[in-house]
Design a protein around this motif. Structure first.
Motif, PDB file in Angstrom:
ATOM      1  N   PHE A  64       0.777  -1.048   0.070  1.00  0.00           N
ATOM      2  CA  PHE A  64      -0.071  -0.090   0.170  1.00  0.00           C
ATOM      3  C   PHE A  64       1.148   1.391   0.078  1.00  0.00           C
ATOM      4  N   ALA A  65       1.985   1.313   1.042  1.00  0.00           N
ATOM      5  CA  ALA A  65       2.888   2.576   0.828  1.00  0.00           C
ATOM      6  C   ALA A  65       3.509   2.484  -0.383  1.00  0.00           C
ATOM      7  N   LEU A  66       4.067   1.556  -1.000  1.00  0.00           N
ATOM      8  CA  LEU A  66       4.642   1.892  -2.154  1.00  0.00           C
ATOM      9  C   LEU A  66       3.666   2.016  -3.450  1.00  0.00           C
ATOM     10  N   TRP A  67       2.600   1.690  -3.354  1.00  0.00           N
ATOM     11  CA  TRP A  67       1.574   2.057  -4.705  1.00  0.00           C
ATOM     12  C   TRP A  67       1.142   3.387  -4.399  1.00  0.00           C
ATOM     13  N   TYR A  68       0.891   3.787  -3.249  1.00  0.00           N
ATOM     14  CA  TYR A  68       0.399   5.215  -3.236  1.00  0.00           C
ATOM     15  C   TYR A  68       1.402   6.186  -2.516  1.00  0.00           C
ATOM     16  N   GLY A  69       2.652   5.928  -2.462  1.00  0.00           N
ATOM     17  CA  GLY A  69       3.625   7.011  -2.023  1.00  0.00           C
ATOM     18  C   GLY A  69       3.460   7.393  -0.734  1.00  0.00           C
ATOM     19  N   LEU A  70       3.272   6.369   0.059  1.00  0.00           N
ATOM     20  CA  LEU A  70       3.011   6.655   1.513  1.00  0.00           C
ATOM     21  C   LEU A  70       3.927   6.152   2.524  1.00  0.00           C
ATOM     22  N   GLU A  71       4.291   6.472   3.691  1.00  0.00           N
ATOM     23  CA  GLU A  71       5.402   5.728   4.693  1.00  0.00           C
ATOM     24  C   GLU A  71       4.489   4.572   5.353  1.00  0.00           C
ATOM     25  N   GLU A  72       5.250   3.323   5.324  1.00  0.00           N
ATOM     26  CA  GLU A  72       4.670   2.273   6.084  1.00  0.00           C
ATOM     27  C   GLU A  72       4.354   2.404   7.426  1.00  0.00           C
ATOM     28  N   GLU A  73       5.303   3.111   8.153  1.00  0.00           N
ATOM     29  CA  GLU A  73       5.175   3.367   9.554  1.00  0.00           C
ATOM     30  C   GLU A  73       3.934   4.366   9.781  1.00  0.00           C
ATOM     31  N   THR A  74       3.468   5.201   8.788  1.00  0.00           N
ATOM     32  CA  THR A  74       2.499   6.293   8.844  1.00  0.00           C
ATOM     33  C   THR A  74       1.131   5.319   8.773  1.00  0.00           C
ATOM     34  N   ILE A  75       1.296   4.540   7.811  1.00  0.00           N
ATOM     35  CA  ILE A  75       0.129   3.637   7.639  1.00  0.00           C
ATOM     36  C   ILE A  75      -0.063   2.790   9.093  1.00  0.00           C
ATOM     37  N   LYS A  76       0.912   2.479   9.455  1.00  0.00           N
ATOM     38  CA  LYS A  76       0.718   1.413  10.921  1.00  0.00           C
ATOM     39  C   LYS A  76       0.275   2.479  11.865  1.00  0.00           C
ATOM     40  N   GLY A  77       0.683   3.505  12.039  1.00  0.00           N
ATOM     41  CA  GLY A  77       0.203   4.546  13.071  1.00  0.00           C
ATOM     42  C   GLY A  77      -1.275   4.972  12.832  1.00  0.00           C
ATOM     43  N   TRP A  78      -1.640   4.953  11.881  1.00  0.00           N
ATOM     44  CA  TRP A  78      -3.092   5.277  11.470  1.00  0.00           C
ATOM     45  C   TRP A  78      -3.931   4.012  11.771  1.00  0.00           C
ATOM     46  N   GLU A  79      -3.426   3.136  11.333  1.00  0.00           N
ATOM     47  CA  GLU A  79      -4.276   1.741  11.570  1.00  0.00           C
ATOM     48  C   GLU A  79      -4.343   1.343  13.212  1.00  0.00           C
ATOM     49  N   SER A  80      -3.443   1.729  13.707  1.00  0.00           N
ATOM     50  CA  SER A  80      -3.245   1.478  15.279  1.00  0.00           C
ATOM     51  C   SER A  80      -3.989   2.435  16.056  1.00  0.00           C
ATOM     52  N   GLY A  81      -4.255   3.605  15.591  1.00  0.00           N
ATOM     53  CA  GLY A  81      -4.913   4.854  16.077  1.00  0.00           C
ATOM     54  C   GLY A  81      -3.805   5.712  16.879  1.00  0.00           C
TER      55      GLY A  81
END
Length: 84
Positions: free
Chosen positions: A37-54
């Motif tokens: 997801f991070a690679l496809w859409y130019g996001l940081e993997e850690e940021t996604i993890k933070g969003w998903e964990s709240g």
């Protein structure tokens, strides 16, 4: 304002920019790992993890981007790829 734009021939839709976005649901619907997801859409993997964990909350721009991904994932990915 949307009515005024409509009279001018412009289709406008009101979006609630403060509405929550379920990042995990978007990612899982696309059957992507956080890394993909991070690679496809130019996001940081850690940021996604933070969003998903709240631990973190997407800001207004990120929520808009995530909504675009949820609604038109291929178009967003293509646009991102072409810009790079």
């Amino acid at each position: 304002m949307t009515a005024d734009l409509g009279q001018a021939g412009i289709r406008a839709v009101h979006n609630d920019h403060k509405a929550e976005v379920d990042v995990a649901a978007i990612r899982k619907k696309l059957k992507l790992s956080r890394r993909q997801f991070a690679l496809w859409y130019g996001l940081e993997e850690e940021t996604i993890k933070g969003w998903e964990s709240g631990e973190r909350t997407p800001d207004t721009a990120a929520r808009s981007y995530l909504r675009a991904i949820a609604n038109r994932p291929d178009a967003v990915r293509d646009a991102y790829r072409e810009a790079g």
